[in-house]
Design a protein around this motif. Structure first.
Motif, PDB file in Angstrom:
ATOM      1  N   VAL A 111       0.854  -0.921  -0.176  1.00 42.42           N
ATOM      2  CA  VAL A 111       0.066   0.031   0.080  1.00 42.42           C
ATOM      3  C   VAL A 111       0.864   0.759   0.235  1.00 42.42           C
ATOM      4  O   VAL A 111       1.612   1.203   0.819  1.00 42.42           O
ATOM      5  CB  VAL A 111      -0.977  -0.238   1.134  1.00 42.42           C
ATOM      6  CG1 VAL A 111      -0.024   0.164   2.189  1.00 42.42           C
ATOM      7  CG2 VAL A 111      -1.826   1.508   1.280  1.00 42.42           C
ATOM      8  N   ILE A 112       0.841   2.189  -0.675  1.00 41.69           N
ATOM      9  CA  ILE A 112       1.160   2.824  -1.265  1.00 41.69           C
ATOM     10  C   ILE A 112       0.338   4.544  -1.281  1.00 41.69           C
ATOM     11  O   ILE A 112      -0.936   4.249  -1.748  1.00 41.69           O
ATOM     12  CB  ILE A 112       2.050   3.559  -2.109  1.00 41.69           C
ATOM     13  CG1 ILE A 112       3.197   1.908  -3.143  1.00 41.69           C
ATOM     14  CG2 ILE A 112       3.376   5.108  -2.186  1.00 41.69           C
ATOM     15  CD1 ILE A 112       3.456   2.102  -3.577  1.00 41.69           C
ATOM     16  N   GLY A 113       0.745   5.897  -0.539  1.00 45.69           N
ATOM     17  CA  GLY A 113       0.068   6.796  -0.796  1.00 45.69           C
ATOM     18  C   GLY A 113       0.072   8.327   0.117  1.00 45.69           C
ATOM     19  O   GLY A 113       1.717   8.016   0.720  1.00 45.69           O
ATOM     20  N   HIS A 114      -0.072   9.143  -0.262  1.00 45.81           N
ATOM     21  CA  HIS A 114       0.452  10.648   0.418  1.00 45.81           C
ATOM     22  C   HIS A 114      -0.241  11.414   1.287  1.00 45.81           C
ATOM     23  O   HIS A 114      -1.099  10.751   2.091  1.00 45.81           O
ATOM     24  CB  HIS A 114      -0.315  11.895  -0.781  1.00 45.81           C
ATOM     25  CG  HIS A 114      -0.111  11.706  -1.890  1.00 45.81           C
ATOM     26  ND1 HIS A 114      -0.734  11.197  -2.819  1.00 45.81           N
ATOM     27  CD2 HIS A 114       0.976  11.648  -2.746  1.00 45.81           C
ATOM     28  CE1 HIS A 114      -0.381  10.910  -4.087  1.00 45.81           C
ATOM     29  NE2 HIS A 114       0.777  11.753  -4.205  1.00 45.81           N
ATOM     30  N   GLU A 115       0.475  11.159   2.196  1.00 45.71           N
ATOM     31  CA  GLU A 115      -0.016  12.001   3.459  1.00 45.71           C
ATOM     32  C   GLU A 115       0.105  12.870   3.611  1.00 45.71           C
ATOM     33  O   GLU A 115       1.328  13.214   3.454  1.00 45.71           O
ATOM     34  CB  GLU A 115       0.492  11.259   4.498  1.00 45.71           C
ATOM     35  CG  GLU A 115       1.041  11.351   6.059  1.00 45.71           C
ATOM     36  CD  GLU A 115      -0.679  11.212   6.196  1.00 45.71           C
ATOM     37  OE1 GLU A 115      -1.498  12.789   7.311  1.00 45.71           O
ATOM     38  OE2 GLU A 115      -1.474  10.121   6.743  1.00 45.71           O
ATOM     39  N   HIS A 126       5.427  16.389   7.177  1.00 43.62           N
ATOM     40  CA  HIS A 126       4.716  15.286   5.327  1.00 43.62           C
ATOM     41  C   HIS A 126       4.834  16.757   4.281  1.00 43.62           C
ATOM     42  O   HIS A 126       4.514  15.939   3.816  1.00 43.62           O
ATOM     43  CB  HIS A 126       3.429  14.911   6.061  1.00 43.62           C
ATOM     44  CG  HIS A 126       3.705  13.631   7.154  1.00 43.62           C
ATOM     45  ND1 HIS A 126       4.186  12.178   6.386  1.00 43.62           N
ATOM     46  CD2 HIS A 126       3.311  13.683   7.672  1.00 43.62           C
ATOM     47  CE1 HIS A 126       3.837  11.827   8.064  1.00 43.62           C
ATOM     48  NE2 HIS A 126       3.057  12.727   9.141  1.00 43.62           N
ATOM     49  N   ASN A 127       5.360  17.993   4.571  1.00 49.03           N
ATOM     50  CA  ASN A 127       5.042  18.584   3.385  1.00 49.03           C
ATOM     51  C   ASN A 127       3.906  18.909   2.445  1.00 49.03           C
ATOM     52  O   ASN A 127       4.164  18.652   1.814  1.00 49.03           O
ATOM     53  CB  ASN A 127       6.130  18.142   2.717  1.00 49.03           C
ATOM     54  CG  ASN A 127       6.273  19.766   1.919  1.00 49.03           C
ATOM     55  OD1 ASN A 127       6.870  20.911   1.851  1.00 49.03           O
ATOM     56  ND2 ASN A 127       7.188  18.993   0.090  1.00 49.03           N
ATOM     57  N   PHE A 128       2.859  18.782   4.193  1.00 45.17           N
ATOM     58  CA  PHE A 128       1.530  18.938   3.032  1.00 45.17           C
ATOM     59  C   PHE A 128       0.994  18.033   1.501  1.00 45.17           C
ATOM     60  O   PHE A 128       0.363  18.083   1.433  1.00 45.17           O
ATOM     61  CB  PHE A 128       1.586  19.844   2.552  1.00 45.17           C
ATOM     62  CG  PHE A 128       1.683  21.484   3.739  1.00 45.17           C
ATOM     63  CD1 PHE A 128       0.023  21.496   4.540  1.00 45.17           C
ATOM     64  CD2 PHE A 128       2.565  21.792   3.654  1.00 45.17           C
ATOM     65  CE1 PHE A 128       0.348  23.012   5.183  1.00 45.17           C
ATOM     66  CE2 PHE A 128       3.043  22.983   5.167  1.00 45.17           C
ATOM     67  CZ  PHE A 128       1.903  23.146   5.880  1.00 45.17           C
TER      68      PHE A 128
END
Length: 317
Positions: A111-115, A126-128
């Motif tokens: 699983v991969i995703g933006h946070e 998390h640099n927004f």
């Protein structure tokens, strides 16, 4: 404490009044119980009516809501035995893109995703949700790992776009995004993506060139933000609402254009009002899509994915 958007102000007044009456009832004042019930019914009806007629600009605001579930929430609610994996093995670890191994409803997955992070400290860390080249290279590494061990890949997209800073450009931002898209289109395992909040520009497509693309009902997905579009076309951010209309960035528009394959319903009032129900709904949709892809030949998975994106925007001649 509930955070309200601008268009929710009438609802905010009602719910504030309800909270005050509940305190009085809890203190033993039962004379106002009937009034409380009436107000709760009125608030529920108003909430449903408000969210049934959201404009594209209002949906953009909902997609950006600070209380909307983030990657960490989906992992906590859907992924068991999660083991985070860090770094791109070349430069650094990018906290804007998270990923790892785990079990999704009994099935081993990557699983991969933006946070985006929560609170000032979390958002800065998390640099927004705006990834740098090392973030996309980490995603590539994890997708190739999934391919090696024949594991399906789930990606959760929630970003306003890739980080536009000078340092990111110096380290090859465009090349990293292009390679991530190429990797998505090339891997020989099932890839299912979900737009759970904002899906902004190439920073989103880098994780969303999937066999199946899901999108939450109040999420948005576009080549540029409404503000950025307005600044280019009209030299002012004041036209963001007009830009949102023109961009066709809502789930309903994109399903009609066949950019997304399934629209996942959100709880009344948006995912931020009932995160648990939203996470459950997404899990059910992801599970159904994975079952539909199970057993397909690796080459067929890759060919279907490539054909899907080549066909977007095509017209009969």
């Amino acid at each position: 404490m509930q955070s309200y958007l601008e268009f929710e102000k009438p609802l905010a007044e009602l719910e504030t009044k309800i909270a005050e009456l509940k305190q009085l009832v809890d203190a033993g004042n039962t004379d106002i119980a009937d009034e409380l019930v009436k107000l709760e019914s009125k608030a529920a009806q108003q909430l449903q009516a408000t969210y049934a007629r959201l404009t594209p600009w209002q949906k953009t605001q909902v997609a950006r809501h600070q209380d909307r579930p983030h990657f960490a929430d989906y992992v906590a609610g859907l992924i068991q035995e999660y083991v985070p994996l860090s770094g791109d093995r070349a430069f650094a670890d990018d906290a804007a893109i998270q990923g790892g191994l785990g079990r999704f409803r009994g099935r081993a997955v990557v699983v991969i995703g933006h946070e985006k992070g929560r609170g000032t400290e979390g958002r800065v860390k998390h640099n927004f949700g705006m990834a740098k080249p090392e973030g996309y290279r980490k995603a590539i590494r994890l997708m190739r790992l999934a391919e090696r061990f024949r594991l399906p890949v789930l990606t959760l997209v929630d970003t306003s776009g890739a980080f536009p800073g000078v340092a990111a450009e110096e380290r090859g931002q465009a090349e990293a995004i292009a390679r991530a898209i190429d990797c998505c289109l090339d891997i020989r395992v099932p890839l299912v993506s979900a737009i759970v909040g904002e899906g902004g520009s190439g920073g989103a497509v880098a994780l969303a060139a999937a066999n199946r693309v899901l999108m939450f009902e109040h999420a948005v997905y576009s080549v540029i933000s409404p503000e950025g579009c307005a600044a280019i076309l009209w030299n002012t951010g004041d036209k963001a609402q007009d830009a949102a209309e023109a961009l066709k960035l809502t789930a309903a528009d994109l399903a009609k254009l066949k950019v997304v394959d399934e629209v996942v319903k959100e709880p009344v009032g948006g995912a931020h009002r009932n995160a648990k129900a939203a996470i459950q709904a997404l899990g059910d949709a992801l599970e159904a899509q994975l079952k539909g892809l199970a057993g397909q030949e690796p080459g067929a998975l890759r060919e279907q994915r490539r054909r899907k994106f080549l066909d977007i925007g095509s017209v009969g001649l």
